[in-house]
Design an enzyme around this catalytic site. Structure first.
Site, PDB file in Angstrom:
ATOM      1  CG  ASP A 184      52.455  37.892  41.040  1.00 46.10           C
ATOM      2  OD1 ASP A 184      53.270  36.972  41.245  1.00 46.10           O
ATOM      3  OD2 ASP A 184      51.265  37.672  40.807  1.00 46.10           O
TER       4      ASP A 184
ATOM      5  CG  ASP B 183      39.297  37.093  41.175  1.00 49.35           C
ATOM      6  OD1 ASP B 183      40.276  36.510  40.645  1.00 49.35           O
ATOM      7  OD2 ASP B 183      39.425  38.040  41.970  1.00 49.35           O
TER       8      ASP B 183
ATOM      9  CG  HIS C 234      43.732  37.239  40.160  1.00 45.65           C
ATOM     10  ND1 HIS C 234      42.937  36.791  41.199  1.00 45.65           N
ATOM     11  CD2 HIS C 234      44.962  36.754  40.421  1.00 45.65           C
ATOM     12  CE1 HIS C 234      43.677  36.078  42.028  1.00 45.65           C
ATOM     13  NE2 HIS C 234      44.917  36.032  41.581  1.00 45.65           N
TER      14      HIS C 234
ATOM     15  CD  GLU D  71      43.130  40.684  42.878  1.00 44.16           C
ATOM     16  OE1 GLU D  71      42.480  39.908  42.164  1.00 44.16           O
ATOM     17  OE2 GLU D  71      43.490  40.391  44.025  1.00 44.16           O
TER      18      GLU D  71
END
Ligand code: GLP
Length: 265
Positions: A71, A140, A142, A147
């Site tokens: 990314d 979380d 990801h 996400e």
């Protein structure tokens, strides 16, 4: 999934470096390039420094390696110290014998983003696919910048970052306000097409999300749980990151048996 629980973060980094070096060695014997998928963040830094050390002592060469990063932030120039282009250059590429034209970090600056995303997918395909994808994990759940709520069938595209992710990554920027709101990321389906996947996690802060990833249901609410669908995933953890797993004893026993089986074969 293979779950490897080691005592320390250093051992996690060495384990990951062993996997990368074994693969490069194997591909060399086969006279084939190695196609590596790379990650950023704090977690893989120890792996990269271990790879640099092994390169400097002549144990590993990156001369026939192609890389694809997961990314990149949108709107951050590749020359900015906050970009993942810069991170890769500083933390790995400029210390090893890799051909920089064979390194790929998604292009997000001054480009058409959707064209850039399709080109990135095409480049992976033209390279013959990723042999080994290295992953960290967000608090979380990801992976890359997929996400919560990311489609498990998603491909490279722009994603909006959650407040949690922006706060977690604010340490790399001047302030939270400077953290970009969007990023271009490989999709979950893109990641799942890799031949093999190695997810690394250190520290108690990742314990609950690691439990959700390995022992929870497959759900877009924990994007990393999609790894349960992949036939060749290794998750390597230090004690702290493994501390919430219900089946930790079973994973340890499986690893002992794996050692016994490999010695008797
Ligand atoms: C960012 C990256 C992820 C990385 C995550 C966790 O969001 N895009 O690839 O896994 O951070 O980072 P850290 O390893 O610093 O906890």
């Amino acid at each position: 999934m293979r779950v490897v629980v080691l005592e320390t973060a250093k051992q996690v980094n060495e384990f990951a470096a062993d996997v990368v070096c074994a693969l490069i060695g194997l591909r060399q014997q086969q006279h084939q390039p190695t196609i590596l998928g790379l990650a950023t963040g704090g977690t893989p830094l120890g792996l990269y420094s271990e790879l640099i050390t092994r390169h400097q002592s002549g144990k590993i060469s990156f001369s026939n390696v192609d890389t694809f990063n997961l990314d990149e932030y949108v709107g951050v120039a590749p020359s900015s110290p906050c970009s993942y282009h810069y991170y890769m250059l500083e933390n790995l590429f400029r210390h090893v014998d890799i051909d920089l034209t064979r390194t790929h970090v998604p292009q997000t600056y001054d480009v058409d983003l959707s064209e850039s995303a399709s080109r990135f997918e095409r480049q992976i395909e033209q390279a013959g696919g990723i042999d080994l994808q290295i992953l960290g994990i967000g608090v979380d759940g990801h992976i890359g910048f997929n996400e919560i709520g990311s489609s498990l069938g998603s491909r490279t595209r722009v994603k909006t970052l959650t407040h949690q992710t922006r706060s977690d990554n604010a340490r790399y920027f001047e302030s939270l306000e400077h953290v970009p709101r969007t990023a271009l990321t490989m999709g979950i389906a893109t990641i799942l097409e890799s031949q093999s996947i190695l997810l690394m996690a250190h520290g108690a802060g990742k314990a609950q999300t690691i439990r959700n990833t390995i022992e929870g249901p497959i759900t877009a609410s924990v994007p990393a749980s999609a790894l349960q669908l992949h036939p060749d995933v290794t998750i390597v953890l230090d004690e702290a990151a493994a501390s919430s797993l219900s089946n930790k004893e079973y994973y340890l026993e499986s690893e002992r048996n794996r050692g016994l089986l490999s010695r008797s074969s």
